[in-house]
Design a protein around this motif. Structure first.
Motif, mmCIF file in Angstrom:
data_model
loop_
_atom_site.group_PDB
_atom_site.id
_atom_site.type_symbol
_atom_site.label_atom_id
_atom_site.label_comp_id
_atom_site.label_asym_id
_atom_site.label_seq_id
_atom_site.Cartn_x
_atom_site.Cartn_y
_atom_site.Cartn_z
ATOM 1 N N GLY A 48 19.601 3.289 11.978
ATOM 2 C CA GLY A 48 19.411 1.950 12.890
ATOM 3 C C GLY A 48 19.108 1.040 10.851
ATOM 4 N N GLU A 49 18.979 -0.174 11.339
ATOM 5 C CA GLU A 49 19.205 -1.414 11.118
ATOM 6 C C GLU A 49 17.093 -2.074 10.714
ATOM 7 O OE1 GLU A 49 21.215 -5.238 9.556
ATOM 8 O OE2 GLU A 49 22.155 -4.031 11.294
ATOM 9 N N ILE A 50 16.901 -2.136 9.501
ATOM 10 C CA ILE A 50 15.403 -2.865 9.064
ATOM 11 C C ILE A 50 15.741 -4.501 9.340
ATOM 12 C CG2 ILE A 50 14.022 -2.793 7.212
ATOM 13 C CD1 ILE A 50 15.173 -0.879 5.892
ATOM 14 N N LYS A 51 14.863 -4.351 10.068
ATOM 15 C CA LYS A 51 14.533 -6.130 11.205
ATOM 16 C C LYS A 51 13.640 -6.929 10.910
ATOM 17 C CE LYS A 51 19.301 -6.549 13.068
ATOM 18 N NZ LYS A 51 19.830 -7.530 12.371
ATOM 19 N N GLU A 52 12.762 -5.697 10.862
ATOM 20 C CA GLU A 52 11.597 -6.457 11.020
ATOM 21 C C GLU A 52 10.034 -5.417 9.798
ATOM 22 O OE1 GLU A 52 10.591 -9.048 12.999
ATOM 23 O OE2 GLU A 52 12.253 -8.203 14.622
ATOM 24 N N VAL A 53 9.401 -6.220 9.031
ATOM 25 C CA VAL A 53 8.435 -5.932 8.026
ATOM 26 C C VAL A 53 7.738 -6.009 8.540
ATOM 27 C CG1 VAL A 53 7.292 -5.949 5.249
ATOM 28 C CG2 VAL A 53 10.251 -5.956 6.086
ATOM 29 N N PHE A 54 6.230 -5.132 9.292
ATOM 30 C CA PHE A 54 4.665 -5.119 9.430
ATOM 31 C C PHE A 54 4.020 -4.726 8.297
ATOM 32 C CE2 PHE A 54 7.293 -3.685 13.824
ATOM 33 C CZ PHE A 54 7.060 -4.775 14.159
ATOM 34 N N LEU A 55 3.047 -5.696 7.920
ATOM 35 C CA LEU A 55 2.196 -5.390 7.000
ATOM 36 C C LEU A 55 0.536 -5.187 7.142
ATOM 37 C CD1 LEU A 55 3.192 -7.651 4.174
ATOM 38 C CD2 LEU A 55 4.080 -5.418 4.592
#
Length: 222
Positions: A48-55
């Protein structure tokens, strides 16, 4: 519909989670820190491809990989608006959220729950029967409230809300590996986590701030 992969990285035993939407192959990283190369290798292994970063919150041990991830991808950063102010205005063109908001990851959707106590804008992310809790709930523990931004009274009310409002079968995915098992359920925490079993605010604050020592391994209270 989705795949979840956990990585234990860094000298503080952080759990970093990758969530993949199987339909689009979009990946979100929860609290990227310590070893960004390992995070990207895991994303490649998941195809897959990293599309979001959730903190979940902005303490250093949960965000020290954010800038590298954003630099190496087209990912969008997500954070609670209160936590963004607490962080000092991240300046990273973050998408700011409130409790109750929904976030899309490809074709799937996660719900944000504002869970203050460890920091003012701490959140948990709900995905079906999974709850990514950061430093709000550990397996048989909870986050410290004596660090900058900590509030034991807020933590007391947050844990009451989690114990009352969430399905007991929900899986807790914590931000650190501080127990003999990596995950648990809310039902198990309601039974064995001391922080869920203190009945009054005064007793909770005294226990969290003065009596509890995180260096003692967490174990169920029978």
């Amino acid at each position: 519909m989705y795949e979840i992969k956990s990585l234990k990285l860094g000298h503080m035993d952080n759990f970093i989670y990758l969530i993949k939407d199987k339909k689009t192959s979009d990946i979100a990283v929860v609290d990227p820190a310590w070893d960004v190369d390992a995070i990207f290798r895991a994303a490649e292994e998941m195809e897959g491809e990293i599309k979001e970063v959730f903190l979940t919150h902005s303490h250093y041990d949960h965000v020290n990989g954010v800038d590298q991830v954003l630099h190496r991808s087209d990912a969008k950063l997500h954070i609670h608006k209160i936590e963004d102010r607490f962080w000092g205005g991240a300046g990273r063109n973050a998408k700011l959220h409130s409790g109750g908001d929904f976030i899309k990851l490809g074709s799937i959707e996660l719900k944000i729950h504002h869970t203050p106590g460890h920091t003012p804008g701490s959140v948990c992310y709900e995905l079906d029967n999974h709850l990514f809790t950061g430093d709000t709930v550990f397996v048989y523990g909870c986050g410290r409230c004596n660090l900058r931004g900590g509030d034991p009274e807020a933590m007391y009310h947050t844990l009451n809300k989690i114990g009352t409002n969430f399905d007991p079968s929900m899986t807790v995915l914590p931000g650190h590996d501080y127990a003999s098992c990596a995950t648990s359920t809310i039902a198990e925490q309601l039974q064995g986590n001391p922080f869920f079993n203190i009945k009054t605010l005064h007793e909770f604050v005294d226990y969290r701030m003065h009596k509890h020592n995180r260096s003692i391994p967490y174990s169920p209270v029978n």
